[in-house]
Design a protein around this motif. Structure first.
Motif, mmCIF file in Angstrom:
data_model
loop_
_atom_site.group_PDB
_atom_site.id
_atom_site.type_symbol
_atom_site.label_atom_id
_atom_site.label_comp_id
_atom_site.label_asym_id
_atom_site.label_seq_id
_atom_site.Cartn_x
_atom_site.Cartn_y
_atom_site.Cartn_z
ATOM 1 N N SER A 30 -2.618 -4.318 -7.728
ATOM 2 C CA SER A 30 -3.761 -5.220 -8.193
ATOM 3 C C SER A 30 -3.555 -6.758 -8.247
ATOM 4 N N GLN A 31 -2.253 -7.009 -8.199
ATOM 5 C CA GLN A 31 -1.837 -8.442 -8.121
ATOM 6 C C GLN A 31 -2.136 -8.858 -6.726
ATOM 7 N N LEU A 32 -1.880 -8.107 -5.768
ATOM 8 C CA LEU A 32 -2.105 -8.450 -4.404
ATOM 9 C C LEU A 32 -3.675 -8.648 -4.067
ATOM 10 N N LEU A 33 -4.422 -7.568 -4.204
ATOM 11 C CA LEU A 33 -5.684 -7.144 -3.461
ATOM 12 C C LEU A 33 -6.795 -7.698 -4.560
ATOM 13 N N GLY A 34 -6.495 -7.935 -5.668
ATOM 14 C CA GLY A 34 -7.374 -8.496 -6.854
ATOM 15 C C GLY A 34 -7.251 -9.921 -6.959
ATOM 16 N N SER A 35 -8.397 -10.558 -7.751
ATOM 17 C CA SER A 35 -8.602 -11.893 -8.078
ATOM 18 C C SER A 35 -7.545 -12.412 -9.033
ATOM 19 N N PRO A 36 -7.055 -13.517 -8.921
ATOM 20 C CA PRO A 36 -7.208 -14.688 -7.905
ATOM 21 C C PRO A 36 -6.681 -14.624 -6.622
ATOM 22 N N THR A 37 -5.635 -13.505 -6.260
ATOM 23 C CA THR A 37 -5.004 -13.826 -5.418
ATOM 24 C C THR A 37 -5.914 -13.447 -3.863
ATOM 25 N N SER A 38 -6.936 -12.475 -4.148
ATOM 26 C CA SER A 38 -7.605 -12.138 -3.040
ATOM 27 C C SER A 38 -8.427 -13.492 -2.538
ATOM 28 N N ASN A 39 -8.840 -14.494 -3.500
ATOM 29 C CA ASN A 39 -9.399 -15.511 -3.072
ATOM 30 C C ASN A 39 -8.551 -16.389 -1.942
ATOM 31 N N ARG A 40 -7.279 -16.187 -2.011
ATOM 32 C CA ARG A 40 -6.592 -17.265 -1.144
ATOM 33 C C ARG A 40 -6.084 -16.473 0.104
ATOM 34 N N ILE A 41 -6.447 -15.267 0.558
ATOM 35 C CA ILE A 41 -5.815 -14.393 1.626
ATOM 36 C C ILE A 41 -6.801 -14.988 2.726
ATOM 37 N N GLU A 42 -6.101 -15.516 3.822
ATOM 38 C CA GLU A 42 -6.804 -15.809 4.810
ATOM 39 C C GLU A 42 -6.450 -15.038 6.081
ATOM 40 N N GLU A 43 -5.448 -14.360 6.205
ATOM 41 C CA GLU A 43 -5.316 -13.193 6.942
ATOM 42 C C GLU A 43 -4.411 -12.177 6.603
ATOM 43 N N ILE A 44 -5.139 -10.930 7.057
ATOM 44 C CA ILE A 44 -4.183 -9.865 6.484
ATOM 45 C C ILE A 44 -4.330 -8.685 7.551
ATOM 46 N N HIS A 45 -3.163 -8.102 7.637
ATOM 47 C CA HIS A 45 -2.596 -6.968 8.477
ATOM 48 C C HIS A 45 -2.465 -5.572 7.554
ATOM 49 N N LEU A 46 -3.363 -4.757 7.845
ATOM 50 C CA LEU A 46 -3.196 -3.594 6.914
ATOM 51 C C LEU A 46 -2.893 -2.260 7.666
ATOM 52 N N LEU A 47 -1.879 -1.660 7.372
ATOM 53 C CA LEU A 47 -1.531 -0.309 7.994
ATOM 54 C C LEU A 47 -1.379 0.671 6.933
ATOM 55 N N ILE A 48 -1.967 1.783 7.034
ATOM 56 C CA ILE A 48 -1.630 3.151 5.890
ATOM 57 C C ILE A 48 -1.214 4.322 6.865
ATOM 58 N N GLY A 49 0.058 4.561 6.639
ATOM 59 C CA GLY A 49 0.503 5.713 7.644
ATOM 60 C C GLY A 49 0.594 7.007 6.933
ATOM 61 N N GLY A 50 0.035 7.900 7.317
ATOM 62 C CA GLY A 50 -0.038 9.475 6.864
ATOM 63 C C GLY A 50 -1.329 9.557 5.728
ATOM 64 N N SER A 51 -1.569 10.454 5.222
ATOM 65 C CA SER A 51 -2.758 10.588 4.109
ATOM 66 C C SER A 51 -2.254 9.539 3.079
ATOM 67 N N ASP A 52 -3.408 8.937 2.440
ATOM 68 C CA ASP A 52 -3.326 8.110 1.238
ATOM 69 C C ASP A 52 -3.127 8.781 -0.062
ATOM 70 N N ASP A 53 -2.817 9.960 -0.037
ATOM 71 C CA ASP A 53 -2.876 10.628 -1.418
ATOM 72 C C ASP A 53 -1.724 10.087 -2.263
#
Length: 301
Positions: free
Chosen positions: A159-182
């Protein structure tokens, strides 16, 4: 050997150990004195700031600067842009990570190149505070592990990373989900209150689980998005209707993109400059007539 001799030996060993510790302390003090009197300490603070910027942009951690001297520590911790590189993960050990004990209110930290690694909300809050209000470059690596204690990730951290207000500051993001996301507490879209108004560069990959379509829709909706790299297939039925007019650099996924879908995408990306991993056989008879006026680099699989 009698008890007196044994006691005397122990005493001598203790004295030797104490002398070694004293010598190490003197060496550290000598190094500190040399660093405090070195010519580099006489440089203007503004010039040191430029040097620190250059050092970090060479993929080096700013935490090493903090350990050089009290002056460098004060300058480095005051430079928000040095701390905009953040790597959030669920305990995954990353190959070239290093640990630092920087003391003070900060304590122990872990770096991966120029990024500061965060596995708890407290670690993330600390580096966000150091970064002030500057734009952020973020790695978010979430992998499923056999040990469920290691794979768990805190709701508050996401929540702290992906939610507001941090989301308003993200200029570049690399996202990797490995395996199922359960193993995630909730779908990634649960943590996103708004789109990413500053987002310019996006790299996403997924190993073995379907994408959260609401997340794809939200993260691709940034009006500033200019660079996109797909390391895995995405739900094109969700992504294709979105705006692509701002995208200048696009690397397509290695699989999961049909010629029909790519032809439809071409109509939306006519301002593209770099286009890589195009499906083989393109163009074909179904490809619409178009002109990529700004195209500089083209790669067909």
């Amino acid at each position: 050997m009698d008890e007196a001799s044994i006691g005397e030996t122990i005493t001598i060993d203790a004295q030797i150990a104490a002398l070694k510790k004293g010598m190490e302390r003197l060496k550290r003090l000598n190094r500190l004195q040399r660093s405090l009197t070195a010519p580099v300490t006489k440089l203007p603070v503004e010039l040191l700031g430029y040097i620190f910027d250059f050092y970090v942009e060479m993929q080096e951690t700013p935490w090493l600067l903090v350990l050089v001297s009290p002056l460098w520590r004060r300058i480095a911790l005051s430079m928000s842009r040095l701390w905009r590189y953040i790597w959030v993960t669920n305990g995954t050990r990353i190959g070239n990570q290093r640990e630092w004990d920087v003391g003070g209110d900060i304590g122990r930290v872990t770096s991966v190149g120029l990024y500061t690694k965060c596995v708890t909300e407290a670690e993330l809050v600390q580096v966000l505070a150091l970064s002030g209000a500057v734009s952020l470059h973020v790695y978010l690596t979430l992998r499923k592990h056999r040990d469920r204690r290691e794979q768990s990730i805190d709701n508050d951290l996401l929540s702290q990373l992906l939610g507001s207000p941090t989301s308003n500051r993200i200029e570049e993001i690399h996202l990797l989900i490995g395996g199922s996301d359960d193993f995630l507490p909730a779908p990634l879209s649960f943590y996103i209150e708004t789109s990413y108004p500053r987002l310019k560069s996006l790299t996403i990959g997924n190993e073995g689980s379907p994408w959260d379509t609401n997340f794809i829709r939200k993260i691709l909706s940034s009006s500033e998005l200019s660079s996109v790299k797909f390391n895995s297939a995405i739900p094109w039925e969700i992504a294709l209707p979105l705006r692509w007019t701002s995208v200048r650099h696009l690397i397509l996924p290695p699989y999961g993109l049909t010629m029909h879908t790519f032809n439809a995408l071409c109509i939306k990306i006519q301002n593209i400059q770099t286009l890589k991993a195009i499906p083989s056989g393109w163009p074909n008879e179904s490809t619409p007539q178009m002109t990529f006026k700004l195209l500089e680099e083209l790669d067909i699989r």
